[in-house]
Every structure is written in structure tokens, then in C-alpha cells.
Design a protein around this motif. Structure first.
Motif, short mmCIF file in Angstrom:
data_model
loop_
_atom_site.label_atom_id
_atom_site.label_comp_id
_atom_site.label_asym_id
_atom_site.label_seq_id
_atom_site.Cartn_x
_atom_site.Cartn_y
_atom_site.Cartn_z
N GLU A 15 41.94 27.03 74.02
CA GLU A 15 40.56 27.51 74.16
C GLU A 15 40.49 28.68 75.12
O GLU A 15 41.42 28.94 75.88
CB GLU A 15 39.66 26.38 74.67
CG GLU A 15 39.57 25.19 73.75
CD GLU A 15 38.70 24.08 74.31
OE1 GLU A 15 38.03 24.28 75.34
OE2 GLU A 15 38.70 22.99 73.72
N GLY A 16 39.35 29.35 75.13
CA GLY A 16 39.10 30.42 76.08
C GLY A 16 39.54 31.78 75.56
O GLY A 16 39.85 31.94 74.38
N PRO A 17 39.59 32.78 76.46
CA PRO A 17 39.88 34.14 76.02
C PRO A 17 41.30 34.33 75.47
O PRO A 17 41.57 35.28 74.76
CB PRO A 17 39.67 34.99 77.29
CG PRO A 17 39.75 34.02 78.42
CD PRO A 17 39.30 32.69 77.88
N PHE A 18 42.21 33.43 75.81
CA PHE A 18 43.58 33.50 75.31
C PHE A 18 43.86 32.42 74.27
O PHE A 18 45.00 32.02 74.06
CB PHE A 18 44.57 33.41 76.47
CG PHE A 18 44.48 34.60 77.40
CD1 PHE A 18 45.10 35.79 77.08
CD2 PHE A 18 43.75 34.53 78.57
CE1 PHE A 18 45.00 36.88 77.92
CE2 PHE A 18 43.64 35.61 79.42
CZ PHE A 18 44.27 36.80 79.09
N GLN A 19 42.81 31.98 73.59
CA GLN A 19 42.91 30.93 72.57
C GLN A 19 43.96 31.28 71.53
O GLN A 19 44.02 32.39 71.01
CB GLN A 19 41.56 30.75 71.88
CG GLN A 19 41.56 29.71 70.80
CD GLN A 19 40.19 29.54 70.17
OE1 GLN A 19 39.25 30.22 70.50
NE2 GLN A 19 40.08 28.61 69.25
N VAL A 41 50.34 39.06 74.61
CA VAL A 41 49.02 39.18 73.99
C VAL A 41 48.84 40.63 73.53
O VAL A 41 48.97 41.56 74.33
CB VAL A 41 47.90 38.80 74.99
CG1 VAL A 41 46.54 38.92 74.34
CG2 VAL A 41 48.12 37.40 75.53
N LYS A 42 48.54 40.80 72.25
CA LYS A 42 48.31 42.12 71.66
C LYS A 42 49.44 43.09 72.01
O LYS A 42 49.20 44.24 72.36
CB LYS A 42 46.96 42.68 72.13
CG LYS A 42 45.79 41.87 71.63
CD LYS A 42 44.48 42.48 72.05
CE LYS A 42 43.34 41.60 71.56
NZ LYS A 42 42.04 42.07 72.00
N TYR A 46 51.44 39.42 79.65
CA TYR A 46 50.41 39.05 80.62
C TYR A 46 50.94 37.90 81.46
O TYR A 46 51.54 36.97 80.94
CB TYR A 46 49.12 38.58 79.93
CG TYR A 46 48.27 39.70 79.42
CD1 TYR A 46 47.20 40.17 80.17
CD2 TYR A 46 48.53 40.29 78.19
CE1 TYR A 46 46.41 41.21 79.69
CE2 TYR A 46 47.75 41.31 77.72
CZ TYR A 46 46.69 41.77 78.47
OH TYR A 46 45.91 42.79 77.99
N GLU A 54 44.10 23.23 80.88
CA GLU A 54 43.78 24.33 79.98
C GLU A 54 44.89 24.63 78.99
O GLU A 54 44.78 25.58 78.21
CB GLU A 54 43.46 25.59 80.79
CG GLU A 54 42.26 25.42 81.71
CD GLU A 54 42.05 26.64 82.57
OE1 GLU A 54 41.32 27.55 82.12
OE2 GLU A 54 42.63 26.70 83.67
#
Length: 58
Positions: A15-19, A41-42, A46, A54
Motif C-alpha cells: 500500500e501507499g505511494p510505493f504500492q 522505482v521507475k 530509492y 508497511e
């Protein structure tokens, strides 16, 4: 909270912005119940500091 996470483990962020991202555990802070992880990420790396609650095992 006890943890079985160790550096090198692969975790999934559900979940969240890095789901949907998988990350590799770099450091475990059992006192603060946090993990320092490396995630791709992309196309870029990171370094994230995220709580035990989490992530889930990948």
C-alpha cells in the motif's frame, strides 16, 4: 515487536505511494520497528525507511 527480517531479505510494499514495489532489506531497526530498504522505482534506485507493518514477505 519481534522480527525475522534480516539484511538481504526481499519484501513487498502492498500500500501507499510505493504500492506494488519489491525492495531489498538493507538494515533492520528492531527497537524502532523500521527497515531501511533499497527499491527500484521507475528505473531509479530509492532508499526507503519503512515500518515493519508497511511491508510483507515477497
Amino acid at each position: 515487536m519481534a522480527t525475522d527480517y534480516v539484511p538481504g531479505d526481499v519484501v513487498h510494499i502492498p500500500e501507499g505511494p510505493f504500492q506494488g514495489v519489491c525492495a531489498v532489506v538493507r538494515e533492520v531497526d528492531s527497537v524502532a520497528s523500521r527497515l531501511q530498504v533499497d527499491a527500484l522505482v521507475k528505473g531509479g534506485p530509492y532508499e526507503l525507511n519503512i515500518g515493519f507493518d508497511e511491508v510483507e514477505w515477497a
